[in-house]
Design a protein around this motif. Structure first.
Motif, PDB file in Angstrom:
ATOM      1  N   SER A 200      17.657   1.812 -12.752  1.00 57.44           N
ATOM      2  CA  SER A 200      16.966   0.681 -13.044  1.00 57.44           C
ATOM      3  C   SER A 200      17.867  -0.724 -12.818  1.00 57.44           C
ATOM      4  N   PRO A 201      18.478  -0.963 -11.534  1.00 57.14           N
ATOM      5  CA  PRO A 201      19.053  -2.057 -11.384  1.00 57.14           C
ATOM      6  C   PRO A 201      18.455  -3.297 -11.242  1.00 57.14           C
ATOM      7  N   VAL A 202      18.985  -4.347 -11.751  1.00 51.38           N
ATOM      8  CA  VAL A 202      18.550  -5.681 -12.199  1.00 51.38           C
ATOM      9  C   VAL A 202      19.034  -6.716 -11.432  1.00 51.38           C
ATOM     10  N   GLY A 203      20.252  -7.334 -11.740  1.00 49.71           N
ATOM     11  CA  GLY A 203      20.910  -8.365 -11.361  1.00 49.71           C
ATOM     12  C   GLY A 203      21.616  -8.281  -9.987  1.00 49.71           C
ATOM     13  N   VAL A 204      21.498  -9.304  -9.440  1.00 49.45           N
ATOM     14  CA  VAL A 204      21.916  -9.288  -7.755  1.00 49.45           C
ATOM     15  C   VAL A 204      22.769 -10.753  -7.651  1.00 49.45           C
ATOM     16  N   CYS A 205      23.677 -10.622  -6.828  1.00 53.34           N
ATOM     17  CA  CYS A 205      24.320 -11.845  -6.346  1.00 53.34           C
ATOM     18  C   CYS A 205      25.289 -11.588  -5.484  1.00 53.34           C
ATOM     19  N   CYS A 206      26.032 -12.412  -4.682  1.00 50.88           N
ATOM     20  CA  CYS A 206      26.757 -12.256  -3.575  1.00 50.88           C
ATOM     21  C   CYS A 206      27.940 -12.923  -3.768  1.00 50.88           C
ATOM     22  N   ASP A 207      29.241 -12.468  -3.307  1.00 53.64           N
ATOM     23  CA  ASP A 207      30.395 -13.158  -3.556  1.00 53.64           C
ATOM     24  C   ASP A 207      31.059 -13.727  -2.279  1.00 53.64           C
ATOM     25  N   GLN A 208      31.998 -14.220  -2.351  1.00 58.14           N
ATOM     26  CA  GLN A 208      32.652 -15.060  -1.037  1.00 58.14           C
ATOM     27  C   GLN A 208      32.787 -14.536   0.134  1.00 58.14           C
ATOM     28  N   PHE A 209      32.810 -13.073  -0.050  1.00 54.84           N
ATOM     29  CA  PHE A 209      33.042 -12.266   1.042  1.00 54.84           C
ATOM     30  C   PHE A 209      31.750 -11.499   1.742  1.00 54.84           C
ATOM     31  N   ASN A 210      30.800 -12.009   1.406  1.00 58.16           N
ATOM     32  CA  ASN A 210      29.315 -11.841   1.735  1.00 58.16           C
ATOM     33  C   ASN A 210      29.086 -10.215   1.328  1.00 58.16           C
ATOM     34  N   ARG A 211      29.901  -9.737   0.119  1.00 56.66           N
ATOM     35  CA  ARG A 211      29.401  -8.487  -0.488  1.00 56.66           C
ATOM     36  C   ARG A 211      28.334  -8.727  -1.378  1.00 56.66           C
ATOM     37  N   ILE A 212      27.589  -7.678  -1.844  1.00 57.07           N
ATOM     38  CA  ILE A 212      26.222  -7.729  -2.589  1.00 57.07           C
ATOM     39  C   ILE A 212      26.677  -7.126  -3.959  1.00 57.07           C
ATOM     40  N   TRP A 213      26.730  -7.943  -4.973  1.00 59.91           N
ATOM     41  CA  TRP A 213      27.037  -6.990  -6.475  1.00 59.91           C
ATOM     42  C   TRP A 213      25.709  -6.893  -7.126  1.00 59.91           C
ATOM     43  N   LEU A 214      25.470  -5.894  -7.468  1.00 54.46           N
ATOM     44  CA  LEU A 214      24.279  -5.335  -8.268  1.00 54.46           C
ATOM     45  C   LEU A 214      24.551  -4.626  -9.432  1.00 54.46           C
ATOM     46  N   ALA A 215      23.827  -5.296 -10.686  1.00 53.70           N
ATOM     47  CA  ALA A 215      24.045  -4.749 -11.914  1.00 53.70           C
ATOM     48  C   ALA A 215      23.298  -3.547 -12.064  1.00 53.70           C
ATOM     49  N   ASP A 216      23.824  -2.140 -11.972  1.00 55.93           N
ATOM     50  CA  ASP A 216      23.235  -0.887 -12.329  1.00 55.93           C
ATOM     51  C   ASP A 216      22.720  -0.770 -13.730  1.00 55.93           C
ATOM     52  N   THR A 217      21.911  -1.437 -14.221  1.00 57.60           N
ATOM     53  CA  THR A 217      21.664  -1.469 -15.535  1.00 57.60           C
ATOM     54  C   THR A 217      21.600  -0.509 -16.432  1.00 57.60           C
ATOM     55  N   GLY A 218      20.969   0.629 -16.126  1.00 55.03           N
ATOM     56  CA  GLY A 218      20.743   1.765 -16.796  1.00 55.03           C
ATOM     57  C   GLY A 218      21.980   2.852 -16.880  1.00 55.03           C
ATOM     58  N   ASN A 219      22.835   2.389 -15.736  1.00 55.17           N
ATOM     59  CA  ASN A 219      24.257   3.355 -15.686  1.00 55.17           C
ATOM     60  C   ASN A 219      25.336   2.350 -16.308  1.00 55.17           C
ATOM     61  N   ASN A 220      25.065   1.387 -16.696  1.00 56.89           N
ATOM     62  CA  ASN A 220      26.121   0.445 -17.421  1.00 56.89           C
ATOM     63  C   ASN A 220      27.163   0.306 -16.608  1.00 56.89           C
ATOM     64  N   ARG A 221      27.064  -0.108 -15.119  1.00 56.95           N
ATOM     65  CA  ARG A 221      27.993  -0.447 -14.307  1.00 56.95           C
ATOM     66  C   ARG A 221      27.533  -1.460 -13.145  1.00 56.95           C
ATOM     67  N   ILE A 222      28.500  -1.972 -12.387  1.00 57.19           N
ATOM     68  CA  ILE A 222      28.465  -2.700 -11.455  1.00 57.19           C
ATOM     69  C   ILE A 222      28.750  -1.993 -10.180  1.00 57.19           C
TER      70      ILE A 222
END
Length: 678
Positions: free
Chosen positions: A34-56
Motif C-alpha cells: 500500500s504505497p502512498v506518498g511520492v516525491c523527488c529529491d535533488q538528484f532525480n531519485r524518486i522517494w516512495l512511502a511504502d506505507t504498509g511496510n512502515n519504510r521509505i
C-alpha cells in the motif's frame, strides 16, 4: 463485551531482505505494501512511502532499481507507523514525512550518496491546537509547511490545515475557508500550492477542491465563481503540475484534471484507485502515480487532450509470495467436518420436505452407491462391510478444526489459514479462479442434502463480485481438499433481479434466505436457495435517500437469530434494521467523530452475534459493540500499521462467531484476529 487482539494472518515482511541497490525484477520476493506518498529529491531519485511496510523506498529516476530502503516500524526518530505523504524542501536536501499513525512530521536529511539521518520530529506535543491528529498531505508555501490534519476536530466538528515553520514550530492553522459554499474542512487529505501564494486543498469530506490563501480567505476559480471545484466522487489528493490540477479519485478509476482557473479537462483513465500524483523529475510529459490497493507506483506519459495516461514503467511485483495477502476484503471462519459424524434428522423450516440421513461422502464408491440408495436406511452398515479394508479414508478430510477463509481479492483466490497461529506459508487455495472484483463472502450451511454437492454437510461459499454484479457459489471438494464452482446468480444492472456493486452478503441457514448489500442500487437484494440448490429472486428493499428504509451506499448486511436484517447505511452514517421481509424497524447512529460512542464515519461492516452487534466504523478506525437495539457498549480502536497490535487502516467486511472476531484490512494486507468475551 470485551475485544482483545490475538494475532494477525498475513505476512508483510520480505522473505529475504535484498541488499541495495537492486533491480526490482531480480527480486520478486520484494513487494510494496500500500504505497502512498511520492516525491523527488535533488538528484532525480524518486522517494516512495511504502506505507504498509512502515519504510521509505528510494528508486532511480527510471523506476527500475531500488537504491535505498530506509526505516522500520516504531516510534523513535527514523521509525514510522504509516509514513503517508512526502514533501521535499523547496531548496534544502530535506524530506518531510507525514508519520500518520504516530501523529507527527519527521524531517529526514539526505546526501548525494543517500546517507539518511533524522533531523527532528514535531507535531506530537504541545496544546490541542499545536498537536497533529492525522497529518496527511504536505506542501510548502512562502517558506512555511502546510499540513492537512485530516482527523483534527474543532468545536464545529471540522478539520483544519496546520501551518508550521520549516523547523517544526507551530504558527497557525486554517479551520474555515472564507467565501466557500461549505466553509468548513472535513477529512482534508491532499494539499498543494502554486507560485501565487495559494493553497489547494482536497476537502475530501465535502467531495471538493478548495482554494484559499494562508489566512483562509477563499480565492475563487474563474470557471466556478467560487473557491471550490465541486461534484467530485472523492478527492484523495490535489497536485499542480505544469499549471494543471490533478485530482486522483475525482471520478471512479480516473484522475480528474482542471486548468489553474478551474476549467475541467479530460480526465485520465485506466487506473484503479490512484491516491497521489507527482511530476517526474526528468520529463514535463510524465507523471508518477501511486496506487496503494494495487501495491504499485508507475510512470505515465500524458499527451495533451488524451483520455489515457500511457504506462511506461509500473513498479511493484504482485503480492503472491507464500504467506502474503493482496487486497483482502472479507473473511469468515468455517470448519470442514467429516460427514460421517453428522446425520441430519429434522427438516428445516422453509425447505418443505424431510431430508434423508447423510453419510460419509469421502469414500468415492460408497458415495456413489449412497446416491442411488439414499432411502435405504441400512445401506451404511452394508457398505462398510463390503468395502472395509479396501478403501482407506482420505487423510486430507480429517480436518475438523476451525479455519479462516480469506477472500484474497487481488490474487483472485480464497485462501485458508488456521485461526490459531499467524499465517506464515501458503495454505489451500481455491482452484476455481475468482474473476476480478470479488469482494464479500459468506457461508451457507444447508440443513438438508442439496443435489450436486460433492461433500453434503459442508458449507457452500457465496462470493459477491463488485464489478460484475454476479454472486458465485463455491463448494468444498473433499478429493481435492479445496473449493470448486457450484453455481452463480445475479448480474450487473438496475433491474430488480440484477446487482450493481454488491458488497456484503448474509445467509439464513434455517430458511435459505440470502440478503445482499446492493450498494450501487442503494437497496438490499433478497434471494433464496431452494432444497434443490436453485437460487431464486425474492424482492428488493429500499431506494436511494435519507429517510426510513432508504439507503445511500449500503455496504454490509447481517442477520440476528430472529432473521432481522442489520445494514450499514454507509454514506448516511447510520445502522438501519429491517425485518426479514424488508419492513423498516428502527435505526441508530449519526455522522461524527468518536471511537467510544454511536457516532459513525463511513460504517462499513456489521456482524450480529446472539446478543451483540459489532460495527466496523471505518474513518474512526474503531470496532464498536452495540446491543441489538443500538445502545453503545464498548470498542477496540487504533489507526496504524504497527505489527502485532491489531491496529487498523482500511478494515473491511468483518466476521464474528461466539468467541472470535476476524477483521480483514485491505490496506495492510492482513486479517486481524480478536477474542470476544461476553
Amino acid at each position: 463485551m470485551d475485544i482483545q487482539y490475538l494475532h494477525s494472518i498475513g505476512s508483510n515482511a520480505d522473505p529475504v531482505a535484498p541488499k541495495t541497490p537492486f533491480i526490482l525484477t531480480d527480486h520478486p520476493s520484494f513487494t510494496f505494501n500500500s504505497p502512498v506518498g511520492v516525491c523527488c529529491d535533488q538528484f532525480n531519485r524518486i522517494w516512495l512511502a511504502d506505507t504498509g511496510n512502515n519504510r521509505i523506498v528510494i528508486l532511480n529516476s527510471e523506476m527500475t532499481k531500488v537504491v535505498k530502503i530506509y526505516g522500520e516500524a516504531g516510534k523513535q526518530p527514523g521509525q514510522f507507523n504509516m509514513p503517508f505523504r512526502l514533501c521535499h524542501h523547496p531548496e534544502k536536501r530535506l524530506i518531510y514525512v507525514s508519520d500518520l499513525a504516530n501523529r507527527r512530521i519527521q524531517i529526514l536529511k539526505y546526501g548525494k550518496n543517500l546517507a539518511i539521518s533524522p533531523v527532528t520530529v514535531f507535531g506530537d506535543t504541545g496544546s490541542h491546537r499545536q498537536r497533529l491528529e492525522g497529518p496527511n498531505g504536505l506542501t510548502f508555501i512562502d517558506g512555511k509547511l502546510c499540513v492537512a490534519d485530516e482527523f483534527f476536530v474543532n468545536a464545529d466538528g471540522g478539520g483544519r490545515i496546520a501551518i508550521f515553520s520549516e523547523t517544526g514550530e507551530f504558527l497557525n492553522d486554517i479551520q474555515t475557508i472564507e467565501g466557500a459554499t461549505d466553509p468548513g474542512l472535513l477529512w482534508p487529505q491532499g494539499i498543494s500550492s502554486d507560485n501565487n501564494g495559494h493553497l489547494y486543498i482536497a476537502n475530501t469530506g465535502f467531495y471538493s477542491i478548495v482554494r484559499c490563501d494562508l489566512s483562509g480567505k477563499g480565492v475563487p476559480f474563474p470557471a466556478t465563481g467560487t473557491p471550490e471545484i465541486d461534484d467530485l466522487e472523492i478527492s484523495r489528493d490535489v497536485s499542480i503540475i505544469n499549471d494543471i490540477l490533478y485530482v486522483p479519485g475525482g471520478s471512479a478509476n480516473h484522475i480528474n484534471r482542471y486548468t489553474i482557473d478551474g476549467q475541467a479537462l479530460l480526465p485520465l483513465g485506466e487506473f484503479f484507485a490512484p491516491i497521489q500524483v507527482a511530476a517526474h523529475p526528468k520529463s514535463h510529459q510524465h507523471i508518477i502515480v501511486s496506487e496503494p490497493i494495487l501495491a504499485t507506483v508507475g510512470r505515465y506519459l500524458v499527451v495533451d487532450n488524451a483520455p489515457l495516461a500511457l504506462p511506461e514503467q509500473v513498479s511493484g511485483p504482485a503480492r503472491n509470495n507464500p504467506g502474503q495477502l493482496y487486497f483482502v476484503t472479507s473473511a469468515i471462519t468455517e470448519t470442514i467436518r467429516q460427514s460421517s459424524d453428522q446425520v441430519i434428522k429434522q427438516p428445516a423450516s422453509g425447505f418443505g420436505f424431510t431430508p434423508f440421513p447423510l453419510y460419509n461422502p469421502f469414500n468415492p464408491i460408497k458415495w456413489a452407491v449412497d446416491s442411488l440408495n439414499a432411502w435405504t436406511q441400512n445401506w451404511e452398515q452394508l457398505a462398510d462391510n463390503l468395502f472395509k479394508g479396501f478403501l482407506p479414508d482420505n487423510p486430507r478430510v480429517k480436518n475438523t478444526h476451525e479455519d479462516a477463509w480469506l477472500l484474497d481479492s487481488a490474487n483472485k483466490q480464497i485462501k485458508r489459514a488456521s485461526i490459531y497461529e499467524p499465517y506464515t506459508e501458503a495454505k489451500a487455495e481455491s482452484l476455481f479462479p475468482l474473476i476480478p472484483g470479488a469482494l464479500g463472502v459468506d457461508a451457507f450451511h444447508s440443513p438438508i442434502v442439496i443435489p450436486g454437492q460433492l461433500a453434503p454437510g459442508t458449507a457452500l461459499f457465496l462470493v459477491s463480485n463488485y464489478l460484475s454484479g454476479f454472486v458465485s457459489i463455491l463448494q468444498y471438494n473433499p478429493y481435492l481438499d479445496d473449493l470448486v464452482h457450484f453455481s452463480f446468480f445475479g448480474g450487473y444492472g438496475t433491474a430488480p433481479w440484477q446487482l450493481n456493486k454488491p458488497q456484503g452478503i448474509a445467509v439464513n441457514d434455517t430458511t435459505g434466505d440470502i440478503y445482499i448489500a446492493d450498494s450501487g442500487n442503494n437497496r438490499i437484494s433478497h434471494w433464496r436457495i431452494s432444497k434443490n440448490g436453485i437460487i431464486g429472486f425474492i424482492d428488493t428493499y429500499g431506494k436511494e435517500g435519507k429517510g426510513d428504509g432508504e439507503f445511500s451506499g449500503p455496504s454490509d448486511v447481517s442477520l440476528d437469530p430472529l432473521g432481522n436484517i442489520y445494514i450499514t447505511d454507509q454514506m448516511n452514517n447510520r445502522i438501519q434494521v429491517l425485518s426479514s421481509k424488508g419492513q423498516y424497524l428502527y435505526q441508530f447512529g449519526q455522522q461524527g467523530y468518536g471511537t467510544h460512542n454511536d457516532n459513525f464515519l463511513l460504517p462499513t461492516s456489521i456482524q450480529a452475534t446472539d446478543k451483540h452487534l459489532i460495527v466496523n466504523d471505518l474513518v474512526n478506525r474503531s470496532l464498536k459493540v452495540f446491543t441489538h437495539k443500538g445502545h453503545y457498549i464498548d470498542s477496540f480502536s487504533g489507526l496504524g500499521a504497527m505489527p502485532n497490535t491489531g491496529q487498523l487502516w482500511m478494515p473491511y467486511l468483518l466476521h464474528a462467531n461466539s468467541e472470535t472476531l476476524i477483521v480483514p484490512d485491505c490496506a495492510t494486507n492482513q486479517a486481524h484476529l480478536y477474542s470476544i468475551s461476553q
